[in-house]
Structure formats: structure tokens, C-alpha cells
Scaffold this motif. Structure first.
Motif, PDB file in Angstrom:
ATOM      1  N   ALA A  92       4.799  16.672  38.969  1.00 53.87           N
ATOM      2  CA  ALA A  92       3.766  17.582  39.536  1.00 53.87           C
ATOM      3  C   ALA A  92       2.783  16.873  40.730  1.00 53.87           C
ATOM      4  O   ALA A  92       2.603  15.734  40.811  1.00 53.87           O
ATOM      5  N   ASP A 139      -5.203  19.662  35.248  1.00 53.20           N
ATOM      6  CA  ASP A 139      -5.737  20.969  35.747  1.00 53.20           C
ATOM      7  C   ASP A 139      -6.970  21.196  35.214  1.00 53.20           C
ATOM      8  O   ASP A 139      -7.256  21.035  33.787  1.00 53.20           O
ATOM      9  N   ASP A 161       0.316  21.605  37.932  1.00 52.96           N
ATOM     10  CA  ASP A 161       1.229  21.992  37.002  1.00 52.96           C
ATOM     11  C   ASP A 161       1.230  20.937  35.751  1.00 52.96           C
ATOM     12  O   ASP A 161       1.723  20.945  34.758  1.00 52.96           O
TER      13      ASP A 161
END
Length: 769
Positions: free
Chosen positions: A87, A153, A148
Motif C-alpha cells: 500500500a 490511515d 489502504d
């Protein structure tokens, strides 16, 4: 069996696995009964990687105008672990409300991949250099991550160290103030003007109205453009200088040189530019105005000699008159009384009408006439000479006792009519004429008449003795230098007129002698036999209207270091020289030369270009030394083969030759600041590591400078950080070369929170306070 965890860089958290065991061909028990206590072994893996975003700084200080140079602020961003499953991690950087108007952030977002997650990426912060006085501003620079990988995140719980926001402080470099280009101007009554400029130092938040008021008693003697029409500066034109032109009212009173002042004030809805607050005026809110007077006190007598003839005008003789007028209006509405007196014997031989004159203030410029006539005594005395004296009294001290121009003593010649033989009678023996003046009051008229009837025509010729025709002229209508008398008109007076021809040369006053001769078939009126009652000569004074002066257009100037536009003034001559005139321009001394330079330093004027102004440009020397506003001077000198323009030959020297002054004052505004410039306002240091910043001087010190670096509080800080060097020395050659200071954090074994210390700097110089 040895079980080893694979050391990767991905933050996965704690993981659990099972090791399964299987046996084959174990006799008697079968496969399931071989393992005790179980065929499965539980394996727990503790991860040593933690997902976090690390910022190298928790706070940043910026200064407007840094422009991304040595004072620019940067910090870095890096991940502590590799994003999972290939990611990307995008870190967005954003300023709190209004910050975008003050700080540029580049780049506004950073992208980390599995290939470069551990490579720090740099964020550069630059202060927006505007023109508005906003003061110090504080903002918060927030960081948000998207990925991701749930660990990176913001929908999860990504950690940002030392905090998710960087504190940003922006120091303003703008200053509210009004700059006045000059603090002194010089104007002459009725002949010119002087000017100064006004401009704001920064963009105002609202219109600024600057008013100019005349003070120091000058309201009746000065007029300044924009006194009635104020100067208005807006956000669009605040940096465009507006000009105030000062002129002196041309009155008729001889005040002498006077000094007044102009006071400037500002009004605005922007408090920084309103005098209700504390407006900064550079260098001052007042401008001194020196007014050079064009009026001089004086009682003008139009002649220095009179001629009268017996038996007096009423009986056919000749009277004469003089005209008296004042040069300027008496001060304070005073009047001027003029009395007349005659020398010994004059009272019996002459009448003076009126016996005194009074000039009221309202009629000071109205000429008054005094008539002098002869008394017929019936005795042959020959020509006689007397003196008519004038005396003045007034409440105006400038007019009490004079001065009289050209003289307070007028010579009076009385021609006798009691003679029995031929004679030629001239009505005047002296006269006064002004250069290039054609009015009757400013040239010389005198008459010629015969005393007895001739037996033949008599031609009387007038000629200038020794030449002088280029400066004086004898004329009559029609122009001629002869008069003819016949046996029929011998007793009718005829007139000669003398004019002074005009030029531009300051040659001074000069006397000319007009000699008269007669020619006739009548032997008594011919040649050397011809008799003149008083003298065959008339002496006239030619008054020069030219004055030798070197004229400077300004008595004071203002220049600024680093300013693209230099200041100028012009030089010209007031009269035509007979030989070339060289004017030199030089700083008054070595200290003056270190501040400014004139170009050119030598001007040459000749008879062809003496009245064409030549320009001198004055430029400030842009040094690196921080100084206050310096007031220096230019001095002027003149040399010439024409003594009128050679300051060594002029009475009073160069001080009298140059107008308004031999010395021109120059104010030099500095563009250097005495300060210590740090490359960074905030440092973040990790234990066991070091960070650096640089420092330099903002201007050249007079005698070197030493900067001492200390940590506060010193006792607690010693166990945590150290700086090297603690003393930085600058001399005259390296003052602007950045020198590096290294800050090192001590790597101890204690678990502690982040600690903040202050690094203080003090500067000292032996010769520069």
C-alpha cells in the motif's frame, strides 16, 4: 526444534500461529497417539515494528522576506515502518484558517511507497512577503494520512510524532510609517519653489490622509501645495510618493531671511496610520522652511546731483527736481518721514518744496517729487555749489535713519544769471541711470540753453569721454548727439537724454563723463572761447542691474542607501561671466565622502551657457554598516579669471557668492540593520543525534563582534543537550558569512517525555553599540 521470527519492516502487530506435528510408521500407536501432550504447538510472534509518522520539527518560525534563502524553514516527514501489502501512504499538509495568505507550503502532500517509506521527505515553508502590517501571526500546520494499510490511515489510529500539527509563527517585516524625503527646504520670495515627497512604508488597511499645515508664524508667508488639498494614499498607491511643493508668498516687506515649519499629520481608519495612535514619521513630522527675502529696505533717490539757474523757474530760470520712493513696504504699518536740510548758505540761494515727505505704509511705493529752485539775488556770484541732505525717521527700525540709495547728500549747482557775456547753461552736472531701463525715472535727461543771443547758429555737441559707447548712449528725438541754437531759439532749452545699455555682465556701477563743445560763426560761442556757466561736463553713474552669484536650486537634499533614484539639484550663474567659471562640488570632509558622492564634481560655465542649469547627482554610498540617519554636507567653490565669480576675490568669499548657501545639507537614510540573523527559529534533536543551524550578522560591525550562545535553564539542560561552539567571533571580513552551531542531544537510558530548552544569543562589540 528452533523457531525464529522473520524480522521484516511491516507493522503487523502481535501474530499467532500453530506448528502441527505428524509421525509415520511409529509401531503400535498409530499416528495420533505419538505426540504428548499434543501434536500442535502454539507460536506467538511479537512485532518490533510500529506504524507511525515522524515529523522532524514540532514548531517552525518564519520571517517575511526570507524568500526561501538562508532563513527558509524546512522539516522532514518519514514513516517508521513499511506499509503492509504494497500500500501507499499519502500525508496531506494543511494550514489552519487564514494561514495560506501568510505561508506557502511545498509540497502540499507527500506520498510514501514500500520502496521509499524510510526516506525522509522535505516540506518547505516560505513566508508570503506582502506589504501589509499584520504583526506576528501564529498558525497550525496539520498532517493527515490516508492509505489502504489501516495502520496508516486516519480512519484508524495512525500515530504522528511528536504531534499531528506543527506550530508555525510568522514574523512580519512590514512597518507602519510615513517617510518624508526632506526635513528642510529653501524657497525665495516670488522666484521659485522647493518640494519634498511623502510616501507610506507599508500598505494600509484603509485610506490614509496626510495633511500639511504651516506653523511658526508662516501662514501669511508660505503656501504649500496640498495644504488645502490633502494627500490621500490608498492600498493601490501607498508606495507612490506624492509631492508637496512649497512657495513663498511675494510680499513687499523687507523681513530678511525667515524660518517657518510645516507640520504633517495623518488620519485613517487604520489605527497604525492615524495620529490618534502613534504614527511613525521618518525622519520627522516637521519640515523646516527657510524663506529668502527678495525685499531690501532702502530710500531711493533718483539722482545725486541737481542743477538750477537764476532767476528761478517763475522768472524764466531753471528749477530741478528729485524723486524719492521706498524700496519696500515698512513693517507693522509704520510710516517714514523724510526731512531736508541745506548746507551753509543754501537757504538764501535755494527753495525746497516740500520741506519734508511722509510715506505711509499704504503708499510706500508711490514716488514723491521734491522741487528745488534758485533764488534770484541780483548779484553776479558765478556758479555756486550746495548740498541737500536727507534724513529719515520711522518706527520701523529698518527705515529709521535710512538707508538712502545711492546717497543721502544731493549736490546742487546754482547757475548765476547775473553775467554780461555769452555762456552755455547745462541744467545738470551729475546724473544716475539704471542699466537697460527706459522709463524717465531711470535714465538721465538734462537741458542745454544759451545765456545770450548769438549772432550766428550755435551747434552744441555731446560726446562720451574715453569711449564707453558699448555701455552708454546719448540720444534725443530724433537720435543725435548735437543740438542747434539759432538767434531766434537761443533761449529755448533743448534736451539730451542718456541711456545705460543693458547686458548680462555683472560689471558693477561705473561713472561716465559727457563732454560738451560748441561751434559757431559767433566767436564767443565757438571752440575754446565758448563759456559754460558751471562746467562743460556732466558725470553720470551707470547702475548695473546684474549681480554675480552662483545659484543652487536646493539648499538641502535627501538620499537613501540602495535607492535606485538618486537626488539631484542644479547649478547656474546669475550673470554672464567675462571668463570661464569653474564650480567644484565636494563632500565637506572624509566622513561626508564615506556617506555620499556627487557627480560631476566640476562644472564649467562660459559666456555662452552661463544661464543653462547644469545638474549635480548625489548618490548615497551603499555600505554594510548600520547607522542612524546621517546628516552630511556638500561644499562648493568657484574659480574664474572674472573676479566677480572668483570666490577668493569676492567680498565675503564663497559664502557670499553662492545662493542660497555655499553648503548643501544632505541627509542619508541607512538600509542596514544591526542584528544577529539565525537560520532557524526551532530545532528538533533526537537523543544520540545532532542538529545544526547557522548565524551571521545583519551588518558590518565597526570593530568586530562576538556572539555568545547559551542554553537555558543551564543546569537542567547540561544533562540533556550541548552546543558547540559557545562563542562565535566575527570580524570586518566575515560578518555576513554564516557560521554553524551544532546542538547535540545526550543519549541516556531514561524514558522521558519530549523536553524543550531555549538557546539564547547575546552580542557584544567594542566599537559598535
Amino acid at each position: 526444534v528452533t523457531v525464529t521470527a522473520v524480522d521484516d519492516a511491516v507493522a503487523r502487530g502481535s501474530l499467532s500461529f500453530t506448528l502441527e506435528h505428524a509421525a509415520a510408521d511409529y509401531p503400535g500407536e498409530g499416528d495420533a497417539g505419538v505426540f504428548l501432550p499434543s501434536a500442535s504447538v502454539a507460536v506467538g510472534v511479537s512485532d518490533d515494528d510500529a506504524a507511525a509518522i515522524v515529523l522532524s520539527a514540532g514548531s517552525v518560525r518564519l520571517s517575511e522576506g526570507s524568500g526561501g534563502g538562508a532563513d527558509a524553514a524546512t522539516y522532514t516527514v518519514v514513516l517508521t515502518s513499511e506499509p503492509a501489502d504494497g500500500a501507499d501512504v499519502v500525508v496531506a499538509v494543511s494550514l489552519s484558517g487564514g494561514g495560506a495568505a501568510f505561508v506557502d507550503v511545498s509540497p502540499p502532500s507527500l506520498t510514501f511507497t514500500t520502496a521509499d517509506w524510510d526516506e525522509p521527505q522535505t516540506v518547505t515553508l516560505t513566508a508570503v512577503d506582502d506589504d501589509v502590517v499584520s504583526g506576528t501571526q501564529s498558525f497550525s500546520l496539520a498532517h493527515a494520512a490516508t492509505s489502504d494499510d489501516a495502520a496508516y490511515d486516519d480512519g484508524g489510529s495512525v500515530r504522528i510524532r511528536p504531534a499531528a500539527a506543527v506550530a508555525v509563527v510568522v514574523s512580519d517585516d512590514d512597518r507602519a510609517g510615513v517617510r518624508v524625503s526632506r526635513t528642510a527646504v529653501v524657497v525665495a520670495e516670488g522666484t521659485g519653489s522647493d518640494a519634498f515627497d511623502v510616501v507610506l512604508l507599508s500598505q494600509p488597511a484603509a485610506d490614509v490622509v496626510v495633511s500639511v499645515a504651516v506653523g511658526g508664524g508662516g501662514a501669511a508667508g508660505l503656501s504649500a501645495a496640498a495644504v488645502a488639498d490633502d494627500l490621500t494614499f490608498s492600498a493601490g498607491d501607498w508606495d507612490e510618493p506624492q509631492t508637496v511643493t512649497v512657495t513663498a508668498d511675494d510680499d513687499d516687506v523687507a523681513h530678511g531671511a525667515q524660518t517657518f515649519s510645516l507640520s504633517l499629520s495623518a488620519a485613517s481608519a487604520d489605527a497604525a496610520y492615524d495620529d490618534g495612535g502613534a504614527v511613525a514619521w521618518l525622519p520627522a513630522a516637521t519640515v523646516a522652511v527657510r524663506v529668502v527675502d527678495d525685499d531690501t529696505a532702502g530710500i531711493v533717490v533718483d539722482t545725486s546731483a541737481l542743477f538750477v539757474a537764476e532767476p528761478g523757474r517763475a522768472a524764466g530760470g531753471i528749477d530741478d527736481e528729485l524723486t524719492v520712493v521706498l524700496r519696500s513696504e515698512p513693517d507693522g504699518f509704520a510710516s517714514v518721514l523724510i526731512d531736508f536740510s541745506l548746507s551753509v548758505g543754501g537757504a538764501a540761494a535755494l527753495t525746497v518744496t516740500p520741506a519734508s515727505l511722509t510715506f505711509p505704509a499704504a503708499d510706500w511705493d508711490v514716488p514723491q517729487v521734491v522741487v528745488v529752485d534758485a533764488v534770484d539775488d541780483g548779484v553776479e556770484t558765478g556758479s555756486r555749489a550746495f548740498t541737500l541732505s536727507l534724513a529719515a525717521t520711522s518706527a520701523d527700525g529698518a527705515y529709521n535713519a535710512g538707508p538712502f540709495v545711492p546717497t543721502a547728500a544731493v549736490a546742487v549747482t546754482v547757475a548765476d544769471d547775473d553775467f554780461q557775456r555769452a555762456a552755455i547753461v547745462l541744467s545738470a552736472q551729475r546724473g544716475l541711470m539704471t542699466e537697460d531701463a527706459l522709463s524717465p525715472a531711470e535714465h538721465v535727461d538734462y537741458t542745454v540753453v544759451l545765456a545770450t543771443a548769438p549772432t550766428a547758429n550755435v551747434v552744441v555737441t555731446a560726446a562720451l569721454l574715453g569711449g564707453g559707447g558699448d555701455e552708454a548712449l546719448i540720444a534725443r528725438a530724433p537720435p543725435t548727439d548735437t543740438l542747434t541754437f539759432t538767434p531766434d531759439n537761443w533761449d529755448e532749452a533743448q534736451t539730451f537724454t542718456l541711456y545705460a545699455l543693458g547686458d548680462d555682465v555683472a560689471s558693477g556701477n561705473a561713472d561716465y563723463t559727457v563732454v560738451h563743445t560748441a561751434a559757431s560763426a559767433d566767436g564767443e560761442y565757438d571752440g575754446a572761447a565758448a563759456r559754460f556757466t558751471a562746467s562743460d561736463r556732466v558725470v553720470v553713474t551707470r547702475v548695473d542691474d546684474d549681480v554675480a552669484r552662483v545659484v543652487l536650486s536646493a539648499g538641502a537634499l535627501t538620499v537613501a542607501e540602495g535607492q535606485a533614484a538618486a537626488s539631484t539639484y542644479s547649478v547656474s550663474l546669475s550673470a554672464q561671466p567675462t571668463q570661464a567659471v569653474t564650480v567644484t562640488v565636494a563632500p565637506e570632509g572624509a566622513a561626508d565622502a564615506a556617506q555620499m558622492a556627487p557627480t560631476p564634481t566640476e562644472l564649467v560655465f562660459d559666456a555662452g551657457d552661463w544661464d543653462e542649469p547644469q545638474t549635480v547627482t548625489v548618490t548615497a554610498v551603499d555600505d554594510a554598516v548600520a547607522e542612524v540617519v546621517a546628516t552630511v554636507a556638500l561644499v562648493h567653490a568657484a574659480t574664474s579669471g572674472d573676479a566677480s565669480f572668483n570666490d577668493a576675490d569676492v567680498s565675503g568669499g564663497a559664502a557670499a557668492l553662492f545662493v542660497p548657501s555655499q553648503r548643501t545639507s544632505v541627509q542619508v537614510f541607512d538600509n542596514d540593520n544591526a542584528r544577529v540573523v539565525l537560520s532557524k527559529g526551532v530545532l528538533t534533536v533526537v537523543e544520540g543525534e545532532a542538529a545544526t543551524y547557522t548565524l551571521r550578522l545583519g551588518s558590518l560591525p565597526a570593530a568586530g563582534a562576538t556572539v555568545t550562545v547559551t542554553i537555558t535553564p543551564p543546569i537542567a539542560a547540561a544533562a540533556q543537550i550541548s552546543v558547540a561552539p559557545t562563542t562565535v567571533v566575527f570580524d570586518g571580513d566575515d560578518w555576513n558569512v554564516p557560521q554553524t552551531v551544532t546542538v547535540t542531544a545526550v543519549d541516556d537510558s531514561r524514558g522521558e517525555d519530549d523536553v524543550t530548552y531555549a538557546i539564547a544569543h547575546t552580542a557584544a562589540s567594542a566599537g559598535d553599540a
